[in-house]
Design a protein around this motif. Structure first.
Motif, PDB file in Angstrom:
ATOM      1  N   VAL A   1       0.831  -1.212   0.000  1.00  0.00           N
ATOM      2  CA  VAL A   1       0.000   0.000   0.000  1.00  0.00           C
ATOM      3  C   VAL A   1       0.865   1.261   0.000  1.00  0.00           C
ATOM      4  CG1 VAL A   1      -1.716   1.320   1.299  1.00  0.00           C
ATOM      5  CG2 VAL A   1      -1.918  -1.162   1.138  1.00  0.00           C
ATOM      6  N   SER A   2       2.015   1.212   0.687  1.00  0.00           N
ATOM      7  CA  SER A   2       2.899   2.374   0.741  1.00  0.00           C
ATOM      8  C   SER A   2       3.438   2.726  -0.641  1.00  0.00           C
ATOM      9  CB  SER A   2       4.065   2.128   1.701  1.00  0.00           C
ATOM     10  OG  SER A   2       4.893   1.074   1.239  1.00  0.00           O
ATOM     11  N   TYR A   3       3.556   1.724  -1.510  1.00  0.00           N
ATOM     12  CA  TYR A   3       4.019   1.975  -2.876  1.00  0.00           C
ATOM     13  C   TYR A   3       2.875   2.429  -3.777  1.00  0.00           C
ATOM     14  CZ  TYR A   3       8.489  -0.244  -1.763  1.00  0.00           C
ATOM     15  OH  TYR A   3       9.701  -0.545  -1.217  1.00  0.00           O
ATOM     16  N   LEU A   4       1.663   2.061  -3.428  1.00  0.00           N
ATOM     17  CA  LEU A   4       0.510   2.452  -4.234  1.00  0.00           C
ATOM     18  C   LEU A   4       0.182   3.931  -4.069  1.00  0.00           C
ATOM     19  CD1 LEU A   4      -1.900  -0.574  -3.658  1.00  0.00           C
ATOM     20  CD2 LEU A   4      -0.605  -0.064  -5.725  1.00  0.00           C
ATOM     21  N   TRP A   5       0.180   4.410  -2.819  1.00  0.00           N
ATOM     22  CA  TRP A   5      -0.252   5.773  -2.529  1.00  0.00           C
ATOM     23  C   TRP A   5       0.860   6.670  -2.003  1.00  0.00           C
ATOM     24  CZ3 TRP A   5      -4.515   5.555  -4.957  1.00  0.00           C
ATOM     25  CH2 TRP A   5      -5.347   4.436  -4.866  1.00  0.00           C
ATOM     26  N   GLY A   6       2.052   6.118  -1.780  1.00  0.00           N
ATOM     27  CA  GLY A   6       3.160   6.896  -1.254  1.00  0.00           C
ATOM     28  C   GLY A   6       3.198   6.859   0.266  1.00  0.00           C
ATOM     29  N   SER A   7       4.404   6.908   0.828  1.00  0.00           N
ATOM     30  CA  SER A   7       4.568   6.899   2.283  1.00  0.00           C
ATOM     31  C   SER A   7       5.885   7.564   2.637  1.00  0.00           C
ATOM     32  CB  SER A   7       4.537   5.461   2.821  1.00  0.00           C
ATOM     33  OG  SER A   7       4.846   5.432   4.202  1.00  0.00           O
ATOM     34  N   ILE A   8       5.824   8.664   3.369  1.00  0.00           N
ATOM     35  CA  ILE A   8       7.039   9.377   3.751  1.00  0.00           C
ATOM     36  C   ILE A   8       7.831   8.603   4.795  1.00  0.00           C
ATOM     37  CG2 ILE A   8       6.187  11.672   3.161  1.00  0.00           C
ATOM     38  CD1 ILE A   8       5.356  12.080   6.019  1.00  0.00           C
ATOM     39  N   ILE A   9       7.165   7.727   5.531  1.00  0.00           N
ATOM     40  CA  ILE A   9       7.844   6.959   6.573  1.00  0.00           C
ATOM     41  C   ILE A   9       8.705   5.855   5.964  1.00  0.00           C
ATOM     42  CG2 ILE A   9       7.499   5.479   8.592  1.00  0.00           C
ATOM     43  CD1 ILE A   9       4.922   6.933   9.151  1.00  0.00           C
ATOM     44  N   SER A  10       8.288   5.317   4.824  1.00  0.00           N
ATOM     45  CA  SER A  10       8.954   4.155   4.250  1.00  0.00           C
ATOM     46  C   SER A  10      10.210   4.486   3.448  1.00  0.00           C
ATOM     47  CB  SER A  10       7.970   3.397   3.352  1.00  0.00           C
ATOM     48  OG  SER A  10       7.597   4.194   2.244  1.00  0.00           O
TER      49      SER A  10
END
Length: 265
Positions: free
Chosen positions: A116-125
């Protein structure tokens, strides 16, 4: 406490700064050549690369770069095969990318927990390794565009005339497709694979409304991209929102503002 006291936020801003430059830089040529859908197509292929990386236990950013690069070669091959119907290449690669992503995610099973972090983006990851990859590939994109700036611009406005004048169109097209692929692959962590094409198209679209030359278009699109990315990261942090969605929403607000402002200029 300042958001800059967190290491993951510093990494997010560094990655965002690079992405906000290369995304509209490449996107301007996509818009001028009426190839806006290519970014969307390759972003779907990037999902397959992410899934492949998770399945094999490798860095998803690296695997997505490989997958998207291979797909870019496929697009160019199909464009040559269906010269009069070049949009077929985009439809075929997009469909294939989605199908492959679904299959690989199914095979990855529990290993695809953070997809999901790759689908919508994630600053934490965003990791330190990701930053190194983004910096290196970002520099490659900028330097390459500077070197072939005139050729890209000529082809964007009149591909047939560019070919007659001796410009190696096939080579330039292949290099440009590779640049698009790299831009999409390195932007996924911040913007998300499903939204990265929007960052490549919306800032250039907004700049076209107010710019009076191509250089101004490049300048305004990068400026709008910077504003969208940095404000988007800050807002998403404080409101606990998806960074990708927030960045694109701000870019759309800027686009709307330029459309309102245009009649008054």
């Amino acid at each position: 406490m300042s958001i800059f006291s967190y290491d993951f936020m510093i990494r997010a801003f560094i990655a965002g700064a690079i992405i906000s430059i290369i995304a509209p830089l490449v996107g301007n040529y996509l818009v001028l050549r009426r190839l806006s859908q290519m970014g969307d197509t390759l972003s779907h292929v990037a999902l397959a690369g992410i899934a492949g990386g998770m399945l094999l236990g490798t860095n998803p950013t690296i695997s997505s770069v490989i997958f998207v690069l291979l797909s870019s070669f496929g697009i160019e091959k199909l464009r040559k095969s269906y010269f009069r119907y070049s949009e077929i290449s985009i439809a075929v690669v997009m469909s294939g990318g989605i199908a492959l992503a679904v299959l690989l995610l199914s095979l990855a099973g529990s290993r695809a927990t953070n997809v999901v972090s790759y689908l919508w983006g994630s600053i934490i990851s965003v990791t330190t390794a990701d930053i190194k990859i983004i910096i290196v590939l970002g520099i490659v994109v900028v330097i390459t565009i500077v070197l072939i700036y005139k050729e890209l611009l000529y082809i964007a406005f009149d591909e047939e005339a560019a070919g007659v004048s001796g410009i190696p169109i096939s080579t330039i097209n292949m290099v440009f497709t590779i640049l698009v692929s790299i831009t999409i692959a390195v932007s996924m962590k911040i913007v998300g694979a499903l939204l990265v094409s929007a960052l490549m198209v919306i800032p250039p679209a907004a700049s076209l409304k107010i710019a009076k030359s191509f250089k101004q278009t490049l300048f305004y699109s990068i400026l709008f991209s910077f504003i969208s990315v940095f404000v988007g990261i800050i807002v998403s942090y404080y409101l606990n929102l998806s960074p990708g969605g927030t960045i694109v929403a701000i870019a759309l607000l800027i686009l709307g503002f330029t459309n309102i402002l245009k009649p008054r200029l």
